[in-house]
Design an enzyme around this catalytic site. Sequence first.
Site, PDB file in Angstrom:
ATOM      1  N   THR A  70      17.409 -39.442 -11.052  1.00 17.51           N
ATOM      2  CA  THR A  70      17.962 -38.114 -10.759  1.00 17.51           C
ATOM      3  C   THR A  70      19.476 -38.065 -10.915  1.00 17.51           C
ATOM      4  O   THR A  70      20.052 -36.987 -10.963  1.00 17.51           O
ATOM      5  CB  THR A  70      17.608 -37.669  -9.329  1.00 17.51           C
ATOM      6  OG1 THR A  70      18.149 -38.620  -8.404  1.00 17.51           O
ATOM      7  CG2 THR A  70      16.097 -37.587  -9.150  1.00 17.51           C
ATOM      8  N   THR A  76      23.720 -34.178   0.026  1.00 18.73           N
ATOM      9  CA  THR A  76      23.848 -33.362  -1.184  1.00 18.73           C
ATOM     10  C   THR A  76      25.083 -32.470  -1.105  1.00 18.73           C
ATOM     11  O   THR A  76      25.810 -32.299  -2.092  1.00 18.73           O
ATOM     12  CB  THR A  76      22.583 -32.501  -1.378  1.00 18.73           C
ATOM     13  OG1 THR A  76      21.450 -33.366  -1.529  1.00 18.73           O
ATOM     14  CG2 THR A  76      22.710 -31.611  -2.600  1.00 18.73           C
ATOM     15  N   GLU A 101       0.821  -1.206   0.000  1.00 14.37           N
ATOM     16  CA  GLU A 101       0.000   0.000   0.000  1.00 14.37           C
ATOM     17  C   GLU A 101       0.857   1.258   0.000  1.00 14.37           C
ATOM     18  O   GLU A 101       0.562   2.227  -0.713  1.00 14.37           O
ATOM     19  CB  GLU A 101      -0.916   0.017   1.229  1.00 14.37           C
ATOM     20  CG  GLU A 101      -1.912  -1.135   1.284  1.00 14.37           C
ATOM     21  CD  GLU A 101      -1.386  -2.326   2.061  1.00 14.37           C
ATOM     22  OE1 GLU A 101      -2.208  -3.042   2.663  1.00 14.37           O
ATOM     23  OE2 GLU A 101      -0.153  -2.561   2.056  1.00 14.37           O
ATOM     24  N   GLY A 152      18.329 -34.923  -1.464  1.00 17.02           N
ATOM     25  CA  GLY A 152      18.460 -36.261  -2.015  1.00 17.02           C
ATOM     26  C   GLY A 152      17.295 -37.156  -1.628  1.00 17.02           C
ATOM     27  O   GLY A 152      16.366 -36.734  -0.913  1.00 17.02           O
TER      28      GLY A 152
END
Length: 336
Positions: free
Chosen positions: A135, A170, A23, A269
């Site tokens: 993957t 990971t 706003e 993972g």
Amino acid sequence: MINSAGVVIGEGHTQRVGEAHAEIVALAQAKLRGMPTNGGTGFVTLEPCSHTGRTPPCTDALINAGIKRLVVSLMDPNPLVSGNGFERLRASGIQVDVGLGEETSRLLNAGFIKRMTKGLPFVRLKIASSLDGGTALHNGKSQWITGPKAREHAHTWRARSCAILSGIGTILSDDPSLNVRLIPTSRQPKLVLVDTNLDTPPNAALFKEKREVIIYCAHQNPDKVKILNQLGATVVQMPKTSDPNHVDLKNMLRDLGKREINELHVEAGAGLNSSFIQANLVDEFLIYLAPLILGDAKGWTNLAALQDLSAGSRLAFLEFHPVGEDLFVRARPLDD
């Protein structure tokens, strides 16, 4: 914001934490353009705040601007605001209409709504895989399964999140930066790591980015904590659970809610993905499917085999469309 003639005189969105709300930005834009706001109509997704927090009340700014009508999609779920903003505006003679665009606004504000109502962030789990669910190869090679357009698209989801979460597996296997770099951004999301035994290497690529890093562990090593603290990381040990050898994900999410994380973007993972799914902690899946078949490869979960199809987790598709050469699918779990 439109004036009495129906001309748009100001637009805006809420800035980063502690800065101007939508706003205020729209009113400032109208002023900069030399466009009077008196008698105008404002359109907002969320009820204007009526309390003084990090910023002054938006209700006061709207009242002082002399608008005559405000169209709002949603009542603010924040108990400090909920309904009070509407009451204050109406008491000043402003017509307040609520409900236009409610469904769209709920999607837009999903993270804020969940944190305010449940104390938890909205969790998105991102996957990039072959059509048969692979993957990465078993030798660890995974770059790149999806194409450049899909990777760029995925960074838009990283950019809108408050924090990106990954697991120690990971970090140790890929040493990713886990930042936003393929699209322009004014800020980097915080980084959250699930690291049970505090194995995060001090020379990890994730520390090269100047941003807040929060590491959740089950076991603390005071010497390692000191090193990670010196790198700017915050180490949090989760309360012991029935399985003291793992981080309690639900308690972790509660802690992230207290840290005002609205949207959590998970890129992890198979093990951590499965833990989130088994605990029913995933609100939305972001799946990028490459036109590729990998055969015997690592998958994005390691969930146990089912004995009956009815035991599977059903999802509802929200959208699906090509992104470059790949297919993007966004889905949410169906309510039980």
